[in-house]
Design a protein around this motif. Structure first.
Motif, PDB file in Angstrom:
ATOM      1  N   LEU A 110      -5.595  41.801  24.223  1.00 22.09           N
ATOM      2  CA  LEU A 110      -6.526  42.651  23.489  1.00 22.09           C
ATOM      3  C   LEU A 110      -7.395  41.831  22.533  1.00 22.09           C
ATOM      4  O   LEU A 110      -8.497  42.258  22.168  1.00 22.09           O
ATOM      5  N   GLU A 111      -6.910  40.667  22.154  1.00 21.19           N
ATOM      6  CA  GLU A 111      -7.738  39.799  21.309  1.00 21.19           C
ATOM      7  C   GLU A 111      -8.918  39.226  22.103  1.00 21.19           C
ATOM      8  O   GLU A 111      -9.887  38.761  21.508  1.00 21.19           O
ATOM      9  N   LYS A 112      -8.812  39.271  23.441  1.00 22.77           N
ATOM     10  CA  LYS A 112      -9.867  38.731  24.301  1.00 22.77           C
ATOM     11  C   LYS A 112     -10.772  39.837  24.829  1.00 22.77           C
ATOM     12  O   LYS A 112     -11.992  39.705  24.800  1.00 22.77           O
ATOM     13  N   VAL A 113     -10.183  40.886  25.377  1.00 22.96           N
ATOM     14  CA  VAL A 113     -10.975  41.954  26.014  1.00 22.96           C
ATOM     15  C   VAL A 113     -10.394  43.323  25.688  1.00 22.96           C
ATOM     16  O   VAL A 113      -9.178  43.523  25.754  1.00 22.96           O
ATOM     17  N   PRO A 114     -11.262  44.305  25.367  1.00 25.69           N
ATOM     18  CA  PRO A 114     -10.751  45.643  25.031  1.00 25.69           C
ATOM     19  C   PRO A 114     -10.127  46.367  26.224  1.00 25.69           C
ATOM     20  O   PRO A 114      -9.359  47.315  26.027  1.00 25.69           O
TER      21      PRO A 114
ATOM     22  N   GLU B  37     -21.166  61.516  20.183  1.00 28.45           N
ATOM     23  CA  GLU B  37     -21.533  60.332  19.387  1.00 28.45           C
ATOM     24  C   GLU B  37     -21.372  59.046  20.198  1.00 28.45           C
ATOM     25  O   GLU B  37     -22.205  58.144  20.115  1.00 28.45           O
ATOM     26  N   PHE B  38     -20.302  58.963  21.004  1.00 28.02           N
ATOM     27  CA  PHE B  38     -19.970  57.709  21.698  1.00 28.02           C
ATOM     28  C   PHE B  38     -20.767  57.519  22.987  1.00 28.02           C
ATOM     29  O   PHE B  38     -21.077  56.397  23.373  1.00 28.02           O
ATOM     30  N   ILE B 151     -11.998  56.204  19.080  1.00 31.53           N
ATOM     31  CA  ILE B 151     -12.928  55.071  19.010  1.00 31.53           C
ATOM     32  C   ILE B 151     -12.197  53.748  19.303  1.00 31.53           C
ATOM     33  O   ILE B 151     -12.801  52.803  19.824  1.00 31.53           O
ATOM     34  N   ALA B 152     -10.907  53.695  19.013  1.00 26.04           N
ATOM     35  CA  ALA B 152     -10.138  52.466  19.257  1.00 26.04           C
ATOM     36  C   ALA B 152      -9.987  52.177  20.744  1.00 26.04           C
ATOM     37  O   ALA B 152     -10.047  51.027  21.178  1.00 26.04           O
ATOM     38  N   VAL B 153      -9.775  53.226  21.534  1.00 24.72           N
ATOM     39  CA  VAL B 153      -9.535  53.020  22.970  1.00 24.72           C
ATOM     40  C   VAL B 153     -10.803  53.183  23.813  1.00 24.72           C
ATOM     41  O   VAL B 153     -10.818  52.795  24.985  1.00 24.72           O
ATOM     42  N   VAL B 176     -20.085  52.347  20.018  1.00 21.87           N
ATOM     43  CA  VAL B 176     -18.988  51.855  20.871  1.00 21.87           C
ATOM     44  C   VAL B 176     -19.598  51.019  21.987  1.00 21.87           C
ATOM     45  O   VAL B 176     -20.503  51.492  22.684  1.00 21.87           O
ATOM     46  N   VAL B 177     -19.083  49.810  22.185  1.00 25.19           N
ATOM     47  CA  VAL B 177     -19.549  48.980  23.292  1.00 25.19           C
ATOM     48  C   VAL B 177     -18.522  49.042  24.421  1.00 25.19           C
ATOM     49  O   VAL B 177     -17.388  48.589  24.263  1.00 25.19           O
ATOM     50  N   ALA B 178     -18.932  49.640  25.544  1.00 22.40           N
ATOM     51  CA  ALA B 178     -18.043  49.697  26.706  1.00 22.40           C
ATOM     52  C   ALA B 178     -17.938  48.304  27.316  1.00 22.40           C
ATOM     53  O   ALA B 178     -18.938  47.592  27.427  1.00 22.40           O
TER      54      ALA B 178
END
Lengths: 184, 184, 184
Positions: A110-114, B37-38, B151-153, B176-178
């Motif tokens: 997760l530190e690299k990619v969401p 919003e997202f 928003i986290a996931v 949010v950036v997908a």
């Protein structure tokens, strides 16, 4: 177990295309390179390539355990798609799941990619009817992500293998320091 | 799937009191506001309010999938009380659970309140017998916590929906950036 | 439930050797000392020592719930070895698992030792057929690790016990601050 024979480690690439030869297996060699880098103990790699079919994956995990592998790493088949069934096969053969492995591997990814949260990778212990168990660790499909995940959990692997009566594994301490609690 | 029709997204409020009209549903509108919003992709929200009854929740999750929802978000019913059964219903209809969602949502909630560990919220994929699957994400009951968790996931959701053959979702990148891995 | 009677808390030591008297039980007293340090509410400790046998552990967890324990803590039996079955017994008696407890306890242990990922410890709620439920929390075997894990999750325990209709627990706020959301 004699310390003279090399430790046996199973490497399982799960991929429809690689199993048909349409695609070069890059995950298997990447896992083998990591193990050669991390371990100072000599080991023999038993490599297998299987399609994304749960019964075939289960069969190869059992076969490698019976061959004497106390550690089996897999690559591929951990995503959310219908044919991603490596995790299901792992859960089906393991009597004990080890949730801390998946939690930690997702955390470092997760530190690299969401999209790390899309990986369902787990680890668990398969105990055959007789003899020592095998620690099975699911790794991602991408060679770069394989190393990131495996190095994160590797410090705990030698002690885990001790607890399931496998061979005594030692690491290259400039890369990975294996942790074993002090004897009381 | 045609990009011309708006993407369908299911919004499920699980609450005995809201389903009887004794209590205004605030969770459903909060989830809808987050999605508006997202997402930059137009979407059609299919809203449902159900009591805390596992068979009714399962039925609505299946119905929304058959209606064409590739993403379904729920609010309520994730706590430890006897009648909190949204997670059980989600697990019952999903062929694949995605532990990384629950882990990450609890982690971000834990930065706010120590009782975040009481939330059993999960995510998983429900595959109907035919057609594309639906990603089901359990969210908390409180409107403020809904946004924090979603928003986290959310950066991982559009690619997950791709992998289960749903519509191509695009986000408002200032919010949010997908993330989608580069094609090889 | 009357606030006059002390709250009952179950303490379960799972160990073959301790149950045979070959080994002094250090986990049980360590758990009791933590509870005495964390809680300002008077409590009565019901202590049990059982071997690593799943049916016996399940029986003692049910018995303590019927005795009126709304909180039961266990020590031992959470590792990967064949005879480590405390987690299996907990899962067998709990209708609801609470993954956030195990996630957080492993996370805090991981700051100390990389082998924290080998702990399969979980928490869940056992609801008997009638009457209030019991929150069961698996703790490690080592007395030092018991305190580290229990103090990490304790802020959420009093509110969890409220939600399952147990007694109102208050803490020594200089050690642990219990969190309860404000009434709406």
């Amino acid at each position: 177990m004699s310390n003279d024979a090399p430790a046996k480690i199973g490497l399982v690439t799960v991929s429809d295309r690689a199993s048909r030869g349409e695609y070069e297996d890059r995950g298997g060699p990447a896992m083998k390179a990591c193990l050669a880098e991390f371990l100072s103990t000599p080991f023999e790699a038993l490599s297998r390539i299987v399609p994304d079919e749960q019964p075939l994956i289960e069969a190869v995990l059992k076969e490698l355990t019976l061959q004497g592998c106390s550690l089996i790493v897999t690559t591929g088949g951990t995503g959310p798609a219908r044919r991603d069934v490596t995790v299901e096969a792992t859960e089906a053969v393991c009597q004990k799941m080890m949730p801390g492995f998946g939690e930690l591997m997702r955390q470092v990814s997760l530190e690299k990619v969401p999209t790390a949260i899309l990986s369902r990778q787990e680890a668990g212990i398969h105990f055959p009817e007789e003899g020592p168990g095998a620690l099975i660790v699911n790794l991602p499909g991408s060679p770069k992500a394989i190393r990131e995940c495996l190095i994160a959990v590797f410090p705990a692997i030698p002690y885990c293998v001790d607890l399931i009566e496998g061979p005594y594994l030692e690491t290259n301490e400039d890369v990975v320091v294996a942790f074993r609690p002090k004897k009381k």
